[in-house]
Design an enzyme around this catalytic site. Structure first.
Site, PDB file in Angstrom:
ATOM      1  N   HIS A   1       1.088  -1.145   0.151  1.00  0.00           N
ATOM      2  CA  HIS A   1      -0.179  -0.047   0.035  1.00  0.00           C
ATOM      3  C   HIS A   1       1.106   0.929  -0.096  1.00  0.00           C
ATOM      4  O   HIS A   1       0.306   2.063  -0.809  1.00  0.00           O
ATOM      5  CB  HIS A   1      -0.990  -0.274   1.453  1.00  0.00           C
TER       6      HIS A   1
ATOM      7  N   SER B   1      -3.570  -7.781   3.072  1.00  0.00           N
ATOM      8  CA  SER B   1      -3.140  -7.562   4.319  1.00  0.00           C
ATOM      9  C   SER B   1      -3.672  -8.964   5.332  1.00  0.00           C
ATOM     10  O   SER B   1      -3.646  -8.536   6.280  1.00  0.00           O
ATOM     11  CB  SER B   1      -4.469  -6.407   4.609  1.00  0.00           C
TER      12      SER B   1
ATOM     13  N   LYS C   1     -17.829  -5.720   6.707  1.00  0.00           N
ATOM     14  CA  LYS C   1     -16.744  -6.634   7.151  1.00  0.00           C
ATOM     15  C   LYS C   1     -16.346  -6.441   8.235  1.00  0.00           C
ATOM     16  O   LYS C   1     -16.799  -5.152   8.830  1.00  0.00           O
ATOM     17  CB  LYS C   1     -15.361  -5.972   6.236  1.00  0.00           C
TER      18      LYS C   1
ATOM     19  N   ARG D   1      -1.493  -6.684  -8.348  1.00  0.00           N
ATOM     20  CA  ARG D   1      -0.889  -7.559  -8.466  1.00  0.00           C
ATOM     21  C   ARG D   1      -0.905  -9.014  -9.083  1.00  0.00           C
ATOM     22  O   ARG D   1       0.149  -8.883  -8.851  1.00  0.00           O
ATOM     23  CB  ARG D   1      -1.042  -8.299  -6.582  1.00  0.00           C
TER      24      ARG D   1
END
Length: 165
Positions: free
Chosen positions: A17, A128, A41, A90
């Site tokens: 990040h 994460s 979440k 990614r």
């Protein structure tokens, strides 16, 4: 003045990040790092804690602001006066999801463009979720997150009784 938003959960913020933030800050006059409060979440860190961590790891970047938000990204972008959304990729699986989101956002707000930055090879595996899993089992996360964030993780995980770091 070109204003961009780099949105995310940042639970916790990783070197990946931080890399995207630094690179994005060089592309725009002002970069707003939007910390999403996603009620669907259950994050490890509160929005306030994530904002605090991001403020710490971006303190040397004068054109970066950390702002919490909830709701639709395009609404946040409109309120912020941003015309660019920056997303990190990614892998190809990220691209499929991010492309769909970018197209949806563009349909809702044609004036907002999405720019994709590929993650540096050093961080292409990093998420994460991975950091939280390693920390939960007592692993060393110092190679994945800034020292301040690692300290916050240790404190949080020990407080929750989820690891013995």
């Amino acid at each position: 003045m070109l204003k961009g938003i780099y949105p995310g959960s940042f639970d916790p913020v990783t070197f990946g990040h931080q890399d995207i933030i630094r690179r994005s800050a060089g592309l725009v006059d002002e970069l707003i790092v939007g910390v999403l409060n996603n009620k669907a979440k259950s994050p490890l860190f509160s929005v306030k804690e994530r904002v605090r961590m991001l403020n710490e790891v971006t303190k040397d970047m004068p054109n970066v602001r950390i702002v919490p938000f909830e709701g639709l990204l395009v609404d946040f972008a409109r309120r912020s006066g941003a015309s660019v959304v920056i997303r990190g990729l990614r892998a190809i699986t990220d691209f499929e999801y991010e492309l769909q989101m970018a197209q949806t956002n563009h349909k809702m707000e044609p004036e907002i463009e999405t720019i994709f930055l590929t993650t540096s090879l050093d961080y292409s595996y990093l998420s994460s979720t991975t950091v939280k899993e390693v920390a939960a089992f007592g692993g060393d996360i110092s190679q994945f997150v800034p020292e301040f964030v690692a300290d916050c993780m240790k404190e949080k995980m020990n407080l929750k009784g989820e690891c013995k770091l």
